[in-house]
Motif scaffolding. Structure first.
Motif, PDB file in Angstrom:
ATOM      1  N   PRO A 184      -8.327  -2.688   3.774  1.00  0.00           N
ATOM      2  CA  PRO A 184      -9.532  -3.510   3.916  1.00  0.00           C
ATOM      3  C   PRO A 184     -10.765  -2.773   4.432  1.00  0.00           C
ATOM      4  O   PRO A 184     -11.889  -3.179   4.151  1.00  0.00           O
ATOM      5  CB  PRO A 184      -9.092  -4.599   4.895  1.00  0.00           C
ATOM      6  N   TRP A 185     -10.589  -1.672   5.163  1.00  0.00           N
ATOM      7  CA  TRP A 185     -11.758  -0.968   5.707  1.00  0.00           C
ATOM      8  C   TRP A 185     -12.162   0.251   4.873  1.00  0.00           C
ATOM      9  O   TRP A 185     -12.976   1.042   5.287  1.00  0.00           O
ATOM     10  CB  TRP A 185     -11.546  -0.593   7.170  1.00  0.00           C
ATOM     11  N   GLY A 186     -11.582   0.387   3.678  1.00  0.00           N
ATOM     12  CA  GLY A 186     -12.023   1.452   2.777  1.00  0.00           C
ATOM     13  C   GLY A 186     -10.879   2.300   2.267  1.00  0.00           C
ATOM     14  O   GLY A 186      -9.703   1.978   2.463  1.00  0.00           O
ATOM     15  N   GLU A 187     -11.222   3.408   1.589  1.00  0.00           N
ATOM     16  CA  GLU A 187     -10.212   4.349   1.111  1.00  0.00           C
ATOM     17  C   GLU A 187     -10.065   5.448   2.152  1.00  0.00           C
ATOM     18  O   GLU A 187     -11.040   6.125   2.494  1.00  0.00           O
ATOM     19  CB  GLU A 187     -10.604   4.940  -0.241  1.00  0.00           C
ATOM     20  N   VAL A 197       0.847  -1.203   0.000  1.00  0.00           N
ATOM     21  CA  VAL A 197       0.000   0.000   0.000  1.00  0.00           C
ATOM     22  C   VAL A 197       0.877   1.246   0.000  1.00  0.00           C
ATOM     23  O   VAL A 197       0.667   2.179  -0.786  1.00  0.00           O
ATOM     24  CB  VAL A 197      -0.967  -0.005   1.207  1.00  0.00           C
ATOM     25  N   GLY A 198       1.887   1.281   0.857  1.00  0.00           N
ATOM     26  CA  GLY A 198       2.786   2.424   0.941  1.00  0.00           C
ATOM     27  C   GLY A 198       3.575   2.646  -0.335  1.00  0.00           C
ATOM     28  O   GLY A 198       3.918   3.780  -0.679  1.00  0.00           O
ATOM     29  N   GLU A 199       3.847   1.571  -1.053  1.00  0.00           N
ATOM     30  CA  GLU A 199       4.575   1.666  -2.321  1.00  0.00           C
ATOM     31  C   GLU A 199       3.681   2.107  -3.478  1.00  0.00           C
ATOM     32  O   GLU A 199       4.153   2.288  -4.587  1.00  0.00           O
ATOM     33  CB  GLU A 199       5.203   0.305  -2.663  1.00  0.00           C
ATOM     34  N   GLY A 200       2.387   2.250  -3.190  1.00  0.00           N
ATOM     35  CA  GLY A 200       1.459   2.667  -4.239  1.00  0.00           C
ATOM     36  C   GLY A 200       0.803   1.510  -4.969  1.00  0.00           C
ATOM     37  O   GLY A 200       0.079   1.714  -5.944  1.00  0.00           O
ATOM     38  N   GLY A 201       1.026   0.298  -4.494  1.00  0.00           N
ATOM     39  CA  GLY A 201       0.439  -0.869  -5.140  1.00  0.00           C
ATOM     40  C   GLY A 201      -0.928  -1.212  -4.557  1.00  0.00           C
ATOM     41  O   GLY A 201      -1.445  -0.522  -3.679  1.00  0.00           O
ATOM     42  N   ASP A 202      -1.497  -2.292  -5.052  1.00  0.00           N
ATOM     43  CA  ASP A 202      -2.808  -2.747  -4.600  1.00  0.00           C
ATOM     44  C   ASP A 202      -2.631  -3.726  -3.440  1.00  0.00           C
ATOM     45  O   ASP A 202      -2.431  -4.923  -3.647  1.00  0.00           O
ATOM     46  CB  ASP A 202      -3.559  -3.408  -5.760  1.00  0.00           C
ATOM     47  N   GLY A 203      -2.687  -3.185  -2.232  1.00  0.00           N
ATOM     48  CA  GLY A 203      -2.545  -4.032  -1.052  1.00  0.00           C
ATOM     49  C   GLY A 203      -3.633  -5.077  -0.946  1.00  0.00           C
ATOM     50  O   GLY A 203      -3.415  -6.154  -0.383  1.00  0.00           O
ATOM     51  N   MET A 204      -4.796  -4.777  -1.512  1.00  0.00           N
ATOM     52  CA  MET A 204      -5.900  -5.736  -1.437  1.00  0.00           C
ATOM     53  C   MET A 204      -5.617  -6.994  -2.260  1.00  0.00           C
ATOM     54  O   MET A 204      -6.244  -8.022  -2.060  1.00  0.00           O
ATOM     55  CB  MET A 204      -7.201  -5.079  -1.888  1.00  0.00           C
ATOM     56  N   ALA A 205      -4.654  -6.898  -3.175  1.00  0.00           N
ATOM     57  CA  ALA A 205      -4.272  -8.068  -3.967  1.00  0.00           C
ATOM     58  C   ALA A 205      -3.270  -8.947  -3.222  1.00  0.00           C
ATOM     59  O   ALA A 205      -2.958 -10.048  -3.666  1.00  0.00           O
ATOM     60  CB  ALA A 205      -3.685  -7.624  -5.303  1.00  0.00           C
ATOM     61  N   VAL A 206      -2.779  -8.462  -2.095  1.00  0.00           N
ATOM     62  CA  VAL A 206      -1.803  -9.201  -1.299  1.00  0.00           C
ATOM     63  C   VAL A 206      -2.540 -10.043  -0.268  1.00  0.00           C
ATOM     64  O   VAL A 206      -3.294  -9.519   0.548  1.00  0.00           O
ATOM     65  CB  VAL A 206      -0.839  -8.232  -0.572  1.00  0.00           C
TER      66      VAL A 206
END
Length: 195
Positions: free
Chosen positions: A106-109, A57-66
């Motif tokens: 996971p809890w939103g943007e 997430v911090g790197e700008g990626g999609d943490g939800m895909a992890v």
């Protein structure tokens, strides 16, 4: 405007978690934890995987895909696995702009500072879970639990638990409970001695 910077608190929380993970012995990996669906090995897997998620997430990626679990880690490899992902997470969150940039968790943007505060709550809580499971080999920092509890009380209502919210109903904290026990109770956990 909220200008609080959770990065130093997150760094301290990961230092504490890393020290405790180094204290875990292989023969303790199958012990139960207060997080009832995890034994120690599965909890370590989740601590590493959840930290990888907030790094991405911090790197700008999609943490939800992890997937928030690490697979294929040797029983003696948890300290190195955690150190690797926490170093990555700390580096990813270094830029000041990350604190206000919107990110998806996971809890939103939410703004980055709220996301990272949520992950302080998570790692501090799971550090307590792990400490309970392996017999409290280290003294835990009460300031970290105070931060995590304040975050939990702000973002997790005492009702509407279960389902999408991965926490049980709030439990009464024992009289004279320390801040970790109060945090655990707010998140629906009980010390193993009371289970």
């Amino acid at each position: 405007m909220n200008t609080f910077d959770p990065r130093p608190v997150y760094a301290r929380a990961t230092d504490q978690a890393a020290a405790l993970i180094r204290a875990v012995r292989p023969e303790q990996l199958e012990r139960p934890t207060p997080c009832t669906e995890f034994d120690v090995r599965r909890l370590l897997s989740h601590m590493v995987g959840g930290t990888l998620r907030i790094a991405v997430v911090g790197e700008g990626g999609d943490g939800m895909a992890v997937r928030p679990f690490a697979e294929g880690v040797a029983d003696t490899g948890w300290p190195e696995a955690y150190d690797e992902v926490r170093t990555r997470a700390l580096k990813a969150w270094e830029p000041d702009a990350k604190m206000t940039a919107p990110v998806r968790v996971p809890w939103g943007e939410v703004p980055g500072r709220q996301a990272l505060s949520g992950y302080v709550m998570e790692i501090v809580t799971h550090t307590w879970d792990l400490s309970e499971a392996v017999g409290h080999p280290l003294e835990l920092d009460p300031e970290l639990a105070g931060f995590a509890l304040a975050t939990a009380e702000r973002v997790l209502p005492p009702t509407r638990r279960g389902g999408e919210t991965p926490f049980e109903e709030v439990r009464p904290a024992p009289e004279g409970a320390d801040v970790y026990a109060r945090l655990a109770a707010w998140l629906g956990r009980e010390p193993l001695s009371r289970v």
